[in-house]
Write an enzyme that holds these catalytic residues in place. Structure first.
Site, PDB file in Angstrom:
ATOM      1  N   GLU A 140       0.845  -1.208   0.000  1.00 20.96           N
ATOM      2  CA  GLU A 140       0.000   0.000   0.000  1.00 20.96           C
ATOM      3  C   GLU A 140       0.874   1.249   0.000  1.00 20.96           C
ATOM      4  O   GLU A 140       2.061   1.177   0.296  1.00 20.96           O
ATOM      5  CB  GLU A 140      -0.897  -0.022   1.248  1.00 20.96           C
ATOM      6  CG  GLU A 140      -0.096   0.162   2.527  1.00 20.96           C
ATOM      7  CD  GLU A 140      -0.797  -0.369   3.777  1.00 20.96           C
ATOM      8  OE1 GLU A 140      -1.537  -1.361   3.673  1.00 20.96           O
ATOM      9  OE2 GLU A 140      -0.573   0.212   4.841  1.00 20.96           O
ATOM     10  N   LYS A 142       2.755   4.658   1.040  1.00 23.91           N
ATOM     11  CA  LYS A 142       3.310   5.201   2.278  1.00 23.91           C
ATOM     12  C   LYS A 142       3.083   6.707   2.258  1.00 23.91           C
ATOM     13  O   LYS A 142       3.642   7.417   1.427  1.00 23.91           O
ATOM     14  CB  LYS A 142       4.796   4.884   2.383  1.00 23.91           C
ATOM     15  CG  LYS A 142       5.405   5.348   3.686  1.00 23.91           C
ATOM     16  CD  LYS A 142       6.839   4.854   3.822  1.00 23.91           C
ATOM     17  CE  LYS A 142       7.433   5.140   5.176  1.00 23.91           C
ATOM     18  NZ  LYS A 142       7.348   6.503   5.619  1.00 23.91           N
ATOM     19  N   ASP A 144       3.053  10.598   3.374  1.00 21.33           N
ATOM     20  CA  ASP A 144       4.051  11.461   3.980  1.00 21.33           C
ATOM     21  C   ASP A 144       3.356  12.543   4.808  1.00 21.33           C
ATOM     22  O   ASP A 144       3.110  13.640   4.345  1.00 21.33           O
ATOM     23  CB  ASP A 144       4.905  12.095   2.872  1.00 21.33           C
ATOM     24  CG  ASP A 144       6.204  12.625   3.409  1.00 21.33           C
ATOM     25  OD1 ASP A 144       6.505  12.362   4.587  1.00 21.33           O
ATOM     26  OD2 ASP A 144       6.924  13.298   2.656  1.00 21.33           O
ATOM     27  N   TYR A 253      -4.249   2.940   8.415  1.00 20.96           N
ATOM     28  CA  TYR A 253      -3.692   1.828   7.641  1.00 20.96           C
ATOM     29  C   TYR A 253      -3.220   0.644   8.478  1.00 20.96           C
ATOM     30  O   TYR A 253      -2.618  -0.264   7.962  1.00 20.96           O
ATOM     31  CB  TYR A 253      -2.515   2.320   6.778  1.00 20.96           C
ATOM     32  CG  TYR A 253      -1.563   3.236   7.525  1.00 20.96           C
ATOM     33  CD1 TYR A 253      -0.818   2.773   8.601  1.00 20.96           C
ATOM     34  CD2 TYR A 253      -1.427   4.567   7.157  1.00 20.96           C
ATOM     35  CE1 TYR A 253       0.032   3.602   9.282  1.00 20.96           C
ATOM     36  CE2 TYR A 253      -0.563   5.416   7.845  1.00 20.96           C
ATOM     37  CZ  TYR A 253       0.163   4.925   8.902  1.00 20.96           C
ATOM     38  OH  TYR A 253       1.002   5.746   9.594  1.00 20.96           O
ATOM     39  N   LYS A 344      11.225   2.942  -0.302  1.00 17.03           N
ATOM     40  CA  LYS A 344      11.217   4.408  -0.421  1.00 17.03           C
ATOM     41  C   LYS A 344      11.426   4.827  -1.871  1.00 17.03           C
ATOM     42  O   LYS A 344      12.303   4.303  -2.564  1.00 17.03           O
ATOM     43  CB  LYS A 344      12.341   5.013   0.441  1.00 17.03           C
ATOM     44  CG  LYS A 344      12.166   4.780   1.925  1.00 17.03           C
ATOM     45  CD  LYS A 344      11.024   5.589   2.515  1.00 17.03           C
ATOM     46  CE  LYS A 344      11.431   6.973   2.843  1.00 17.03           C
ATOM     47  NZ  LYS A 344      11.807   7.329   4.153  1.00 17.03           N
ATOM     48  N   CYS A 438      14.953  48.195 -12.071  1.00 18.67           N
ATOM     49  CA  CYS A 438      14.479  47.004 -12.771  1.00 18.67           C
ATOM     50  C   CYS A 438      15.595  46.419 -13.628  1.00 18.67           C
ATOM     51  O   CYS A 438      16.204  47.137 -14.429  1.00 18.67           O
ATOM     52  CB  CYS A 438      13.280  47.370 -13.653  1.00 18.67           C
ATOM     53  SG  CYS A 438      12.783  46.007 -14.722  1.00 18.67           S
ATOM     54  N   CYS A 441      14.305  47.007 -17.529  1.00 19.59           N
ATOM     55  CA  CYS A 441      14.168  48.321 -18.167  1.00 19.59           C
ATOM     56  C   CYS A 441      14.861  49.438 -17.402  1.00 19.59           C
ATOM     57  O   CYS A 441      14.931  50.570 -17.875  1.00 19.59           O
ATOM     58  CB  CYS A 441      12.688  48.668 -18.357  1.00 19.59           C
ATOM     59  SG  CYS A 441      11.855  48.994 -16.796  1.00 19.59           S
ATOM     60  N   CYS A 456       8.386  46.523 -10.633  1.00 20.41           N
ATOM     61  CA  CYS A 456       8.666  47.493 -11.674  1.00 20.41           C
ATOM     62  C   CYS A 456       7.299  47.925 -12.200  1.00 20.41           C
ATOM     63  O   CYS A 456       6.511  47.078 -12.635  1.00 20.41           O
ATOM     64  CB  CYS A 456       9.473  46.822 -12.787  1.00 20.41           C
ATOM     65  SG  CYS A 456       9.492  47.784 -14.295  1.00 20.41           S
ATOM     66  N   CYS A 461       7.817  47.831 -19.817  1.00 21.84           N
ATOM     67  CA  CYS A 461       9.056  47.111 -19.493  1.00 21.84           C
ATOM     68  C   CYS A 461       9.156  45.845 -20.360  1.00 21.84           C
ATOM     69  O   CYS A 461       8.245  45.008 -20.348  1.00 21.84           O
ATOM     70  CB  CYS A 461       9.032  46.755 -18.009  1.00 21.84           C
ATOM     71  SG  CYS A 461      10.272  45.566 -17.524  1.00 21.84           S
TER      72      CYS A 461
HETATM   73  S1  IVH Z   1       2.640   0.830   8.993  1.00 21.50           S
HETATM   74  C1  IVH Z   1       4.598  -1.012  12.649  1.00 21.50           C
HETATM   75  N1  IVH Z   1       1.691   1.862   6.811  1.00 21.50           N
HETATM   76  O1  IVH Z   1       5.636   5.779   8.009  1.00 21.50           O
HETATM   77  C2  IVH Z   1       4.237  -0.497  11.327  1.00 21.50           C
HETATM   78  N2  IVH Z   1       3.108   3.222   8.163  1.00 21.50           N
HETATM   79  O2  IVH Z   1       8.507   5.565   8.266  1.00 21.50           O
HETATM   80  C3  IVH Z   1       3.382   0.674  11.455  1.00 21.50           C
HETATM   81  N3  IVH Z   1       3.424   5.512   7.302  1.00 21.50           N
HETATM   82  O3  IVH Z   1       5.686   5.526  11.488  1.00 21.50           O
HETATM   83  C4  IVH Z   1       3.453   1.545  10.308  1.00 21.50           C
HETATM   84  N4  IVH Z   1       2.148   5.285   5.528  1.00 21.50           N
HETATM   85  O4  IVH Z   1       3.874   7.047  10.400  1.00 21.50           O
HETATM   86  C5  IVH Z   1       2.460   2.075   7.886  1.00 21.50           C
HETATM   87  N5  IVH Z   1       0.738   2.664   4.869  1.00 21.50           N
HETATM   88  C6  IVH Z   1       1.495   2.861   5.935  1.00 21.50           C
HETATM   89  C7  IVH Z   1       2.145   4.101   6.172  1.00 21.50           C
HETATM   90  C8  IVH Z   1       2.943   4.241   7.316  1.00 21.50           C
HETATM   91  C9  IVH Z   1       2.925   6.102   6.222  1.00 21.50           C
HETATM   92  C10 IVH Z   1       4.327   6.173   8.264  1.00 21.50           C
HETATM   93  C11 IVH Z   1       4.076   5.831   9.721  1.00 21.50           C
HETATM   94  C12 IVH Z   1       5.358   5.208  10.180  1.00 21.50           C
HETATM   95  C13 IVH Z   1       6.343   5.790   9.223  1.00 21.50           C
HETATM   96  C14 IVH Z   1       7.603   4.974   9.129  1.00 21.50           C
END
Ligand code: IVH
Length: 715
Positions: A140, A142, A144, A253, A344, A438, A441, A456, A461
């Site tokens: 799934e 990740k 941010d 999640y 990552k 500027c 000009c 400006c 210009c």
């Molecule tokens: S699972 C023990 N699933 O990424 C595992 N984490 O870099 C629990 N994060 O601390 C985390 N998306 O804050 C999980 N689909 C996802 C995630 C996710 C973002 C974050 C989470 C974690 C951090 C680790």
């Protein structure tokens, strides 16, 4: 804690270690011991910069490389581990303003994989420990954002906490209650669950992020570097009403604790499905159960390609063993579970040197400092220049020429200086001087009251003229293909064009005189210019580049008037009464139409036959006053094209379902958001066929379609 001199040394050491990573990895015991000490020193320093001072001096990626190298060395030679090694603890983020709460299960981090090989290593370990030949992984996105843990007891949200140090977090329940995607009640009892702790992430969508930044820039404030930063801090605001104003969302999640214990869903997939069914926002529709690591790798790669299309910023994919019954045998380290890993995506931050600063004049005369950088790779793109926005930004961050800067380029966001690494200064850095005149000009720059930008104000210009012409030809304005900046500059330099009106008096014989323009290119540009006459009132209004009149405002204005001349004498009070037009915009429109030179341009356009009035159909067409929103894929044309048809027939085209929407036209594979919203608001949904029926007799869709085949797009 660190003297400036020591900081410089540590940064120097960091850079050396990063360069020598391959050598470190192959070190023998004695060398490993030495390197481990150095790595610990720099990691401690970076922890301090990150967690205590909250001003990191290296990118997350670089930090991770250092951390992993140390961890790997310690694994290879366990005798060199020290009890105070940074690898032996999870760093704390607690600030002390909210009550502390203990998590039901430790909130661990994830181990990271940066390459396919590292994912295969992970799979190998999982197979060894479980004895399986092929492992089912649930994969799934990740997200941010900022990690949270929610607790529901007897179906009610009773607690929401930040991650904190992983064991103890901060109780931010009242703030989280304001996040609309967190249900205050969820029927876990249906699944026999009395108490549950779930994990997730608080986020802000890229769209919302863009809006916030646009607003900030319009107001002269400095934009946020990325959505994460826009979220960061929101959770710890002391006033939940303030939190509510920010459009925060939460995705959940992971199920981390359940009572009674035997009610744990058997697989991760089922756990997310349960959360999804209970009305949480989850990765359910974006997750896939993959059989074996090859499928995992393919899925991760597929997502890395489309990460920029996703509505939220992602920094990778999370791969989790699907069957929970293996979690016990796989276990945890003090840092992460062994049943999951994060793949990552390419890092989007890097440090590099600011070599020089140039000043650019924008379309409305704003003078912006632009930093020229030692080219650096960020997320697969070479970045060599970066906007420094305005004088306040430069002053606030104390940016100097020669500085080492941390640059981020998140998604489709423009590159951004996150931090100056002041500790790396050697005294030769030069403060940035703002010009008084500027750069294009030479006229004296002014700072208008309440604004941060130097401007400006010379309307003739050259830099501004060229950009105004380019803007007129841009896709969202008059869409004149072939009228890029180089062509515009050439036209201007040859004295052929001074304003957008002149474009329509150009002859093919003028155009062939441009450098690199053979007859065919000249013909094409000529035709594109002529065709643009029909774009319509809203596009003209946008194309004129009136300050603060973006595409949305231009559309709103166009709805209110029949001809551009209606704006000439429209009083301020009447302008302000138009929905979505505030005082600043209205004044700017007044100022534009009060200038003789602008009216002359409009006359020129009119004489050349550029459409400045609504047609009868636009005024009185069959779709008059009706607001259309489209979702899913249409067979007749793109959504944008359907929108143009709606407008041609007097209707209003919008991208969001609101209480004012008349119809939601549903194509193939429609998104859920618009449909759900239409249902909530009781908006009528119609099929594409029904839509085509409404426009039958007015628009010959068949011939448009043939045209589309020939041209690529309808308009
Ligand atoms: S699972 C023990 N699933 O990424 C595992 N984490 O870099 C629990 N994060 O601390 C985390 N998306 O804050 C999980 N689909 C996802 C995630 C996710 C973002 C974050 C989470 C974690 C951090 C680790």
């Amino acid at each position: 804690m660190y003297t400036p001199e020591r900081e410089r040394e540590l940064i120097e050491l960091t850079r050396r270690l990063l360069r020598e990573l391959p050598k470190i990895k192959d070190a023998d015991l004695e060398k490993a011991k030495e390197y481990a000490e150095l790595l610990r020193e720099v990691i401690r320093y970076h922890d301090y910069k990150y967690y205590i001072q909250t001003s990191p001096v290296i990118s997350d990626y670089e930090y991770d490389q250092l951390f992993r190298t140390l961890r790997d060395l310690e694994k290879k030679y366990p005798q060199i581990v020290t009890p105070d090694s940074p690898t032996q603890r999870v760093a704390s983020e607690i600030t002390g303003t909210f009550p502390e709460v203990s998590h039901y299960a430790p909130m661990l981090s994830l181990d990271n994989a940066y390459t396919e090989e590292e994912l295969r290593d992970f799979d190998r370990r999982v197979r060894e420990l479980t004895g399986l030949d092929v492992v089912d992984y649930s994969v799934e996105p990740k997200y941010d954002g900022a990690g949270i843990a929610l607790v529901y007891r007897d179906d009610l949200l009773v607690r929401g906490a930040t991650r904190g140090d992983g064991e103890t977090g901060e109780d931010v329940t009242n703030n989280l209650r304001t996040v609309r995607t967190i249900p205050l009640r969820a029927e876990f009892s249906k699944f026999g669950i009395k108490l549950i702790e779930i994990r997730g992430e608080v986020l802000i969508s890229r769209e919302e992020f863009k809006k916030i930044n646009e607003e900030r820039m319009e107001e002269g404030l400095t934009p946020f570097a990325n959505p994460r930063n826009a979220v960061a801090g929101s959770l710890r605001l002391q006033n939940p009403a303030e939190v509510a104003k920010r459009k925060l969302e939460a995705v959940v999640y992971q199920v981390s604790y359940v009572e009674p214990e035997d009610r744990y869903p058997k697989t991760h997939y089922e756990a997310v499905e349960m959360l999804h069914l209970l009305g949480f926002k989850t990765p359910f529709n974006d997750m896939k159960v993959c059989k074996g690591i090859d499928e995992v790798i393919a899925y991760c790669k597929e997502w890395e390609k489309k990460r920029d299309e996703y509505p939220y910023e992602l920094d990778g994919m999370v791969v989790k063993v699907n069957d929970r019954s293996f979690y016990e045998v796989l276990g945890f380290t003090s840092h992460h579970p062994r049943w999951a890993i994060a793949f990552k995506f390419k890092a989007r931050q890097a440090t590099t040197k600011l070599v020089s600063v140039v000043f650019q004049v924008g379309r409305v005369g704003t003078v912006t400092p632009v930093g020229k950088l030692e080219p650096v790779q960020i997320g697969g793109v070479t970045v060599s220049s970066v906007s420094l926005f305005n004088e306040d930004f430069v002053k606030e961050k104390d940016i100097r020429v020669g500085d080492l800067v941390l640059v981020e380029r998140a998604g489709d966001v423009i590159p951004y200086v996150v931090e100056v690494i002041k500790e790396a200064r050697d005294g030769d850095e030069v403060p940035i001087e703002f010009p008084e005149n500027c750069p294009s000009c030479g006229s004296k720059l002014v700072k208008l009251p309440g604004e941060v930008a130097w401007r400006c104000i010379n309307i003739a210009c050259p830099a501004q003229v060229v950009l105004r012409l380019k803007h007129w030809g841009s896709r969202e304005a008059m869409d004149i293909r072939g009228l890029g900046e180089a062509t515009v500059k050439a036209l201007y330099n040859k004295g052929l064009v001074k304003d957008v009106g002149d474009l329509y008096y150009l002859k093919v014989t003028d155009l062939v005189r441009l450098p690199g323009f053979a007859e065919k290119a000249a013909m094409n540009l000529y035709r594109a210019i002529q065709e643009s006459k029909e774009r319509g009132l809203d596009r003209v209004l946008y194309g004129l580049g009136i300050r603060y009149v973006g595409l949305t405002t231009a559309k709103k204005l166009a709805q209110e008037i029949d001809s551009i001349w209606d704006l000439k004498d429209m009083p301020l009070e009447k302008l302000i009464r138009i929905e979505g037009i505030g005082d600043i915009v209205a004044r700017s429109i007044r100022e534009f139409f009060s200038r003789e030179e602008n009216l002359k341009v409009i006359e020129k356009l009119e004489k050349a036959g550029v459409k400045l009035k609504k047609t009868k159909l636009e005024k009185e067409g069959p779709l008059k006053g009706k607001v259309f929103v489209f979702t899913g894929t249409l067979r007749c044309c793109s959504r944008e094209e359907a929108g143009r048809i709606v407008e041609m027939l007097g209707g209003i085209f919008s991208n969001t379902v609101t209480s004012r929407t008349t119809y939601l036209v549903v194509g193939q594979d429609p998104g859920r958001t618009k449909l759900t919203r239409a249902k909530q608001l009781g908006i009528k949904t119609i099929s594409e066929e029904e839509f085509l029926e409404m426009i039958k007799g007015y628009v010959d869709i068949e011939s448009l379609r043939r045209e589309k085949k020939r041209e690529g797009t309808l308009f």
